[in-house]
Motif scaffolding. Structure first.
Motif, PDB file in Angstrom:
ATOM      1  N   THR A  92       0.823  -1.215   0.000  1.00  0.00           N
ATOM      2  CA  THR A  92       0.000   0.000   0.000  1.00  0.00           C
ATOM      3  C   THR A  92       0.852   1.258   0.000  1.00  0.00           C
ATOM      4  O   THR A  92       0.382   2.315  -0.423  1.00  0.00           O
ATOM      5  CB  THR A  92      -0.941   0.039   1.215  1.00  0.00           C
ATOM      6  OG1 THR A  92      -0.162   0.053   2.424  1.00  0.00           O
ATOM      7  CG2 THR A  92      -1.893  -1.153   1.212  1.00  0.00           C
ATOM      8  N   THR A 113      -4.337   7.206  -2.866  1.00  0.00           N
ATOM      9  CA  THR A 113      -4.751   7.998  -1.700  1.00  0.00           C
ATOM     10  C   THR A 113      -3.516   8.582  -1.008  1.00  0.00           C
ATOM     11  O   THR A 113      -3.143   8.152   0.084  1.00  0.00           O
ATOM     12  CB  THR A 113      -5.574   7.138  -0.724  1.00  0.00           C
ATOM     13  OG1 THR A 113      -4.869   5.901  -0.463  1.00  0.00           O
ATOM     14  CG2 THR A 113      -6.935   6.809  -1.305  1.00  0.00           C
ATOM     15  N   THR A 129      -5.024   2.803  -1.610  1.00  0.00           N
ATOM     16  CA  THR A 129      -6.019   1.956  -0.959  1.00  0.00           C
ATOM     17  C   THR A 129      -6.459   0.926  -1.981  1.00  0.00           C
ATOM     18  O   THR A 129      -6.709   1.268  -3.140  1.00  0.00           O
ATOM     19  CB  THR A 129      -7.215   2.791  -0.479  1.00  0.00           C
ATOM     20  OG1 THR A 129      -6.783   3.677   0.565  1.00  0.00           O
ATOM     21  CG2 THR A 129      -8.337   1.899   0.042  1.00  0.00           C
ATOM     22  N   LEU A 150     -11.950  -2.437   2.039  1.00  0.00           N
ATOM     23  CA  LEU A 150     -10.916  -1.450   1.733  1.00  0.00           C
ATOM     24  C   LEU A 150      -9.661  -1.798   2.533  1.00  0.00           C
ATOM     25  O   LEU A 150      -9.684  -1.800   3.772  1.00  0.00           O
ATOM     26  CB  LEU A 150     -11.368  -0.044   2.112  1.00  0.00           C
ATOM     27  CG  LEU A 150     -12.568   0.542   1.375  1.00  0.00           C
ATOM     28  CD1 LEU A 150     -12.974   1.869   2.017  1.00  0.00           C
ATOM     29  CD2 LEU A 150     -12.269   0.728  -0.101  1.00  0.00           C
ATOM     30  N   CYS A 170      -6.608  -0.221   3.548  1.00  0.00           N
ATOM     31  CA  CYS A 170      -6.308   1.217   3.563  1.00  0.00           C
ATOM     32  C   CYS A 170      -4.856   1.564   3.828  1.00  0.00           C
ATOM     33  O   CYS A 170      -4.508   2.752   3.779  1.00  0.00           O
ATOM     34  CB  CYS A 170      -7.170   1.912   4.615  1.00  0.00           C
ATOM     35  SG  CYS A 170      -8.936   1.832   4.269  1.00  0.00           S
ATOM     36  N   THR A 174      -3.552   5.121   5.431  1.00  0.00           N
ATOM     37  CA  THR A 174      -4.366   6.294   5.130  1.00  0.00           C
ATOM     38  C   THR A 174      -5.446   6.484   6.178  1.00  0.00           C
ATOM     39  O   THR A 174      -5.565   7.550   6.787  1.00  0.00           O
ATOM     40  CB  THR A 174      -4.996   6.173   3.725  1.00  0.00           C
ATOM     41  OG1 THR A 174      -3.940   6.135   2.752  1.00  0.00           O
ATOM     42  CG2 THR A 174      -5.906   7.351   3.419  1.00  0.00           C
ATOM     43  N   LEU A 206     -12.378   8.626   0.489  1.00  0.00           N
ATOM     44  CA  LEU A 206     -12.813   7.351   1.051  1.00  0.00           C
ATOM     45  C   LEU A 206     -14.158   7.494   1.738  1.00  0.00           C
ATOM     46  O   LEU A 206     -15.037   6.633   1.608  1.00  0.00           O
ATOM     47  CB  LEU A 206     -11.760   6.818   2.031  1.00  0.00           C
ATOM     48  CG  LEU A 206     -10.407   6.431   1.442  1.00  0.00           C
ATOM     49  CD1 LEU A 206      -9.480   5.909   2.538  1.00  0.00           C
ATOM     50  CD2 LEU A 206     -10.552   5.386   0.341  1.00  0.00           C
TER      51      LEU A 206
END
Length: 204
Positions: free
Chosen positions: A53, A120, A129, A136, A138, A141, A167
């Motif tokens: 990520t 993101t 994300t 999700l 993430c 984030t 989001l």
């Protein structure tokens, strides 16, 4: 779809093993460390992807070892976090070969599943994300009740708030699987997360 969570690495980063149960194809999301434990957990699975990520060390620490163990698995990261991130935060990138770059709108197929990439930025310039159905992933984030820090060299508070707003505006009560701490839901975060509420109110 099956998701297994493991806390790995020096600060207990959430690493997720996403499996398509019909084909046993799997993706490892944010392997931040403890490669031997991850290799044990991945036995019997057809590992297709190692997905990052973002490029910070606590999310990438076992990526090189997993890539060596599963040479057919494709490693993905956003280009910004591969080329531009502070080397002290992502010291292992020189050990990764054949890295692929993904970005906004890209889709990765995993058996009968599909992962959509949402760029993101904010915690880092190349943070993403990953959305799979109603889940999700993430990274750093969005957390339960909080969000990622922005005091690293590649952090940006205004960009993070914009990413949080994006989001928060997604439709539905999606499940939030963050890079640290417990999971949550988007509905809960819209109601209780002060950073997400600030972002959605336009407080940038």
């Amino acid at each position: 779809m099956k998701v297994r969570i493991m806390q790995v690495g020096p600060i207990g980063t959430n690493c997720y093993i996403l499996e398509d149960e019909s084909t046993h194809q799997a993706a490892v999301i944010d392997p931040g460390g403890d490669a031997p434990r991850l290799l044990t957990a991945l036995k019997g699975l057809d590992v297709r992807y190692i997905l990052l990520t973002h490029g910070h060390y606590d999310h990438t620490g076992a990526a090189a070892e997993l890539s060596a163990a599963f040479p057919k698995a494709e490693v993905y990261i956003h280009e910004k976090d591969y080329r531009d991130v502070d080397p002290s935060l992502f010291p292992l990138h020189t050990e990764l070969s054949g890295v692929h770059f993904y970005g906004e709108g890209d889709r990765l197929v995993l058996g009968t599943l599909a992962l959509e990439v949402l760029h993101t930025p904010g915690h880092s310039e190349g943070s993403v994300t990953l959305r799979c159905g109603d889940i999700l992933f993430c990274g750093d984030t969005l957390f339960a009740g909080s969000c990622g820090r922005t005091d690293f060299p590649d952090g940006d508070t205004a960009k993070l708030l914009a990413s949080l707003r994006r989001l928060g505006e997604l439709e539905g009560d999606l499940r939030v699987l963050p890079g640290h701490m417990e999971d949550s839901t988007l509905s809960r975060e819209r109601q209780t997360n002060p950073y997400l509420r600030q972002a959605m109110s336009g407080g940038i």
